[in-house]
Scaffold this motif. Structure first.
Motif, PDB file in Angstrom:
ATOM      1  N   ASN A  90      80.391  18.993  46.022  1.00 25.79           N
ATOM      2  CA  ASN A  90      80.968  19.360  47.325  1.00 25.79           C
ATOM      3  C   ASN A  90      81.582  20.761  47.297  1.00 25.79           C
ATOM      4  O   ASN A  90      82.377  21.112  48.174  1.00 25.79           O
ATOM      5  N   ASP A  91      81.238  21.519  46.266  1.00 26.70           N
ATOM      6  CA  ASP A  91      81.746  22.891  46.096  1.00 26.70           C
ATOM      7  C   ASP A  91      83.256  22.942  45.908  1.00 26.70           C
ATOM      8  O   ASP A  91      83.913  23.944  46.269  1.00 26.70           O
ATOM      9  N   GLN A  92      83.812  21.912  45.356  1.00 28.47           N
ATOM     10  CA  GLN A  92      85.215  21.943  44.989  1.00 28.47           C
ATOM     11  C   GLN A  92      85.345  22.532  43.586  1.00 28.47           C
ATOM     12  O   GLN A  92      84.554  22.212  42.691  1.00 28.47           O
ATOM     13  N   ILE A  93      86.305  23.368  43.389  1.00 33.32           N
ATOM     14  CA  ILE A  93      86.459  24.081  42.119  1.00 33.32           C
ATOM     15  C   ILE A  93      87.033  23.135  41.064  1.00 33.32           C
ATOM     16  O   ILE A  93      88.110  22.555  41.231  1.00 33.32           O
ATOM     17  N   MET A  94      86.288  22.975  39.960  1.00 30.99           N
ATOM     18  CA  MET A  94      86.734  22.158  38.849  1.00 30.99           C
ATOM     19  C   MET A  94      87.348  23.020  37.744  1.00 30.99           C
ATOM     20  O   MET A  94      88.335  22.640  37.128  1.00 30.99           O
ATOM     21  N   GLU A  95      86.735  24.171  37.512  1.00 29.41           N
ATOM     22  CA  GLU A  95      87.202  25.044  36.442  1.00 29.41           C
ATOM     23  C   GLU A  95      86.618  26.444  36.653  1.00 29.41           C
ATOM     24  O   GLU A  95      85.549  26.607  37.218  1.00 29.41           O
TER      25      GLU A  95
END
Length: 385
Positions: free
Chosen positions: A87-92
């Motif tokens: 979902n294009d959420q930033i993990m790292e």
């Protein structure tokens, strides 16, 4: 002399080709090195992604494996890395510009930009849940990709400067040689000329109206003019003469009486006075050289037209003949010292004429038009006062 010129040009081309090969070799070698480093960085990313996958798959890794995974992850201090979920959420993220570290929108935009350079790597966490690793070249590698071209440009600039430098030195040496030769010639002519003037004065005492005395007097005056020309070539002449029409007319009158009657020699002067700072003696020498070349090209029979006209802020003098004309190669070499198409020619006349016009009068002299079998037009251009 023609063979020497051909070999000289051939040597120049060989040197140019060798230099070009050297430059291309350096550029190619640098490009190969860049591609090698690029592949090595991709391998490092693959190792990093493998470590991340292993970390996700193994629930309870041993301390040694955790230490190894941490070392692999920490060792990456240069490669920009962004991990997003589906979902294009930033993990790292790691090693990205500091000015966008707190801006999630810009980080996602940077990740999409990275995807254009390298295909993102997908890590499947659980079914339907993925993480996507985006990466790009390190700043060092991005800078290195331009190094082959910068290096090649530097080398070409160096060779270009070296060529200009040595050519300038050569022209300067040639200039001093011409000047020294001219001054020595003037000096050598001066000694017997002084003696001739003395003997002529003695001859005048016996018969002042003798035709022979008058003819010798003309020849002595001619030798004096030649000596003065050479002495001025060897020094910086003064441009004290301004009546350009008078200089051209004087040359025409002198030359017309000394060329073959089989040659139709015409002069076209403007009906108004042209004022151009020049040295009458040296300019006369230039005109004389051009006319003599035209006479030689016609083998003593034909027509020569000398014209003076104004164009913009320049005064142009054209000497046109209907002689043998020149090939393109002959026209290119016509003003080079030592080049001559005549068996007994020294190849100095046009070279000295060019020196007089360009260096002493800040003008230009060139072959305006030539065609084999139809004739040649020489053009002198001098800036109007």
């Amino acid at each position: 002399m023609l063979k020497k010129s051909i070999f000289a040009r051939l040597n120049n081309w060989i040197i140019f080709v060798l230099m070009t090969i050297v430059v291309l070799t350096i550029v190619i070698a640098s490009t190969i090195l860049f591609n090698f480093l690029r592949k090595e960085e991709v391998k490092r990313v693959d190792i990093l992604v493998t470590a991340l996958k292993f970390q996700q798959e193994v629930k309870t890794p041993s301390l040694e494996i955790q230490a190894l995974l941490l070392q692999i992850y920490s060792s990456n201090t240069t490669i920009p890395l962004i991990i997003l979920d589906k979902n294009d959420q930033i993990m790292e993220h790691k090693n990205i510009p500091q000015d966008i570290e707190s801006d999630s929108v810009k980080i996602v935009a940077l990740a999409k930009k990275m995807a254009k350079s390298y295909t993102p790597i997908e890590i499947e966490i659980v079914k339907g849940n993925k993480q996507i690793v985006y990466y790009d070249n390190s700043p060092l590698l991005n800078n290195l990709q331009y190094s082959p071209y910068i290096l090649g440009l530097f080398i070409l600039s160096y060779f270009g400067f070296s060529f200009w430098f040595f050519r300038t030195i050569k022209k300067t040496d040639e200039g001093y040689l011409w000047a020294g030769l001219a001054k020595e010639t003037a000096h050598q002519i001066g000694t017997p000329l002084s003696s001739m003037i003395g003997w002529m004065e003695i001859m005048k005492l016996d018969d002042p109206d003798s035709e022979g005395v008058h003819e010798i007097e003309k020849d002595i005056e001619r030798l004096r003019t030649i000596s003065e020309r050479f002495s001025k070539i060897g020094s910086v002449p003064e441009l004290n003469d301004t009546d350009f029409n008078a200089t051209i007319q004087e040359n025409y009158d002198y030359l017309k009486t000394r060329i073959s009657r089989k040659i139709n020699f015409g002069l076209h002067l403007p009906n108004y006075n042209i004022s151009v700072p020049h040295n009458r003696i040296l300019m006369s020498w230039v005109i004389e050289n051009l006319v003599k070349n035209a006479v030689d090209a016609m083998k003593g029979e034909g027509s020569i037209s000398m014209s003076v006209f104004e164009r913009n802020k320049n005064i142009l003098v054209e000497v046109q003949d209907n002689g043998s004309g020149m090939t393109k190669q002959q026209a290119r070499n016509a003003f080079k010292p030592g080049y001559s198409t005549k068996k007994r020619g020294w190849g100095l006349g046009l070279s000295l004429a060019k020196r007089v016009v360009q260096e002493y009068h800040n003008g230009d002299i060139k072959i305006a038009q030539t065609e084999v079998g139809k004739g040649t037009t020489f053009r002198i251009t001098i800036r109007k006062a």
